[in-house]
Scaffold this active site. Structure first.
Site, mmCIF file in Angstrom:
data_model
loop_
_atom_site.group_PDB
_atom_site.id
_atom_site.type_symbol
_atom_site.label_atom_id
_atom_site.label_comp_id
_atom_site.label_asym_id
_atom_site.label_seq_id
_atom_site.Cartn_x
_atom_site.Cartn_y
_atom_site.Cartn_z
ATOM 1 N N ASP A 172 127.536 82.726 98.607
ATOM 2 C CA ASP A 172 126.291 83.355 98.141
ATOM 3 C C ASP A 172 125.201 83.357 99.220
ATOM 4 O O ASP A 172 124.657 84.425 99.536
ATOM 5 C CB ASP A 172 125.786 82.675 96.863
ATOM 6 C CG ASP A 172 126.534 83.148 95.622
ATOM 7 O OD1 ASP A 172 127.648 83.671 95.780
ATOM 8 O OD2 ASP A 172 126.003 83.000 94.512
ATOM 9 N N SER B 84 121.302 85.172 92.370
ATOM 10 C CA SER B 84 119.833 85.133 92.403
ATOM 11 C C SER B 84 119.321 83.844 93.048
ATOM 12 O O SER B 84 118.390 83.881 93.847
ATOM 13 C CB SER B 84 119.246 85.313 91.001
ATOM 14 O OG SER B 84 119.552 84.201 90.205
ATOM 15 N N PRO C 212 118.836 89.825 88.151
ATOM 16 C CA PRO C 212 119.036 89.082 86.904
ATOM 17 C C PRO C 212 119.410 87.621 87.199
ATOM 18 O O PRO C 212 120.170 87.345 88.131
ATOM 19 C CB PRO C 212 120.201 89.819 86.231
ATOM 20 C CG PRO C 212 120.213 91.171 86.839
ATOM 21 C CD PRO C 212 119.686 91.021 88.235
HETATM 22 O O1 PMV Z 1 126.888 81.686 91.230
HETATM 23 P P1 PMV Z 1 127.729 82.908 91.120
HETATM 24 O O2 PMV Z 1 128.000 83.300 89.740
HETATM 25 O O3 PMV Z 1 127.226 84.003 91.988
HETATM 26 O O4 PMV Z 1 129.205 82.521 91.644
HETATM 27 C C1 PMV Z 1 129.445 81.865 92.838
HETATM 28 C C2 PMV Z 1 130.870 82.071 93.262
HETATM 29 C C3 PMV Z 1 131.843 80.943 93.008
HETATM 30 O O5 PMV Z 1 133.006 81.269 93.750
HETATM 31 C C4 PMV Z 1 132.199 80.846 91.530
HETATM 32 C C5 PMV Z 1 131.305 79.590 93.461
HETATM 33 C C6 PMV Z 1 131.195 79.445 94.966
HETATM 34 O O6 PMV Z 1 130.490 78.510 95.383
HETATM 35 O O7 PMV Z 1 131.807 80.204 95.725
#
Ligand code: PMV
Length: 328
Positions: free
Chosen positions: A160, A116, A109
């Site tokens: 990520d 993603s 998603p």
């Molecule tokens: O982009 P997301 O919703 O998977 O979130 C990333 C995680 C955060 O800690 C909010 C931002 C980061 O760069 O670590």
């Protein structure tokens, strides 16, 4: 040089520590069994043509200018990080320009907190490194994808692209070597998607702003977030899911304190807890997107049903140890 190459990379859920990880605290994150797949092929001109079937957008970049084909000029923002990945791989290969077609297919998603965009960047980096026969090491792929993420999110922690590259469960702390937690534990998680899209960059900026205005207060909240992550490792190692659930609940309340929850997320979190989840919290940037619930096996159906009744889409998921994979 090959004519075509293909690679895939997994989505992720942050178990504990999102946002606080941007400020130097650790986070625990796991790769899940939904993937983005990227196919690349050479072109005879110097266009970098990108098409995302799931987002219904396409267009090409030439001399740093974007020419939309589907999805209008807005498509640029979404395709830019992939272009950045392509530019870096081409440059590292010693070429000034080169033409490639990049085709993206994904079962993750979008803009929901499941990583993603990072999975697409990681899979693109791997496919392009394979096409140009450049350094295909995970460390190189991670670095290229991380540089691209910085274009979309401003000051990302790198969590990520790290999990999408390495897979499994990671302890991630900015500036420290990435630590894989080789713990054989089944973490039965249900993901609840609010269906509300949001921007990670904006939410990260919101926390930054709050921290700047109330440094002594928000600084302590961030530190407490780090303590939760440290304590959770013991709970995970001991397979003590009750404690882990409780820590997830506390973590969620800290995320509320820094202003990144929302009404839709609260509904799903509370519905899951009421239906017997051991713990429930938002995952990723918040402001919409997804929450996760830790459940004992006999409660899976009850919790999934409660999430759906509260207006969310429930997805059951499993951890995967397979990070980025180049297909032969
Ligand atoms: O982009 P997301 O919703 O998977 O979130 C990333 C995680 C955060 O800690 C909010 C931002 C980061 O760069 O670590």
């Amino acid at each position: 040089m090959k004519r075509q190459a293909k690679a895939s990379a997994p989505a992720k859920v942050i178990l504990l520590g999102e946002h606080f990880v941007v400020h130097g605290e650790p986070a625990i994150v796991l790769a899940i069994d939904r993937r983005a797949t990227v196919t690349v092929e050479t072109r005879s001109d110097s266009k970098i043509f990108i098409r995302s079937e799931d987002m219904g957008i396409s267009g090409f970049f030439m001399n740093d200018q974007f020419f939309p084909q589907r999805g209008g000029v807005e498509a640029k923002k979404k395709l830019e990080p992939i272009y950045a990945v392509a530019r870096e791989v081409i440059k590292k290969h010693g070429l000034e320009t080169a033409g490639v077609n990049i085709k993206i297919k994904s079962s993750i998603p979008i803009a929901a907190g499941l990583g993603s965009s990072a999975a697409v960047s990681v899979a693109s980096a791997a496919a392009l490194c394979s096409l140009f026969d450049s350094d295909k090491s995970k460390d190189n792929i991670f670095q290229i994808a991380f540089n691209a993420e910085k274009i979309v999110h401003g000051t990302p922690s790198g969590v990520d692209p790290a999990i999408s590259t390495y897979g499994g469960i990671l302890w991630y702390c900015k500036g420290e070597p990435i630590r894989r937690l080789d713990i054989d534990v089944d973490l039965p998680l249900i993901i609840g998607n609010t269906g509300k899209e949001r921007s990670t960059g904006e939410l990260v900026a919101k926390v930054n702003d709050l921290r700047n205005r109330y440094p002594r207060i928000i600084g302590k909240v961030i530190k407490a977030g780090g303590e939760i992550v440290k304590r959770s490792v013991k709970a995970i190692k001991e397979k003590d899911l009750e404690t882990l659930g409780e820590l997830m609940n506390i973590n969620h309340e800290l995320l509320c304190a820094v202003g990144v929850s929302c009404e839709e997320l609260e509904k799903l979190v509370h519905a899951a807890r009421k239906a017997g989840a051991l713990g429930a919290k938002l995952t990723g940037a918040g402001g919409g997107g997804c929450m996760i619930a830790l459940v004992s096996p006999e409660k899976i159906e009850d919790v999934a049903e409660a999430i759906e009744k509260a207006g969310g889409e429930a997805l059951t998921t499993r951890k995967t140890d397979v990070g980025v994979a180049i297909e032969r």
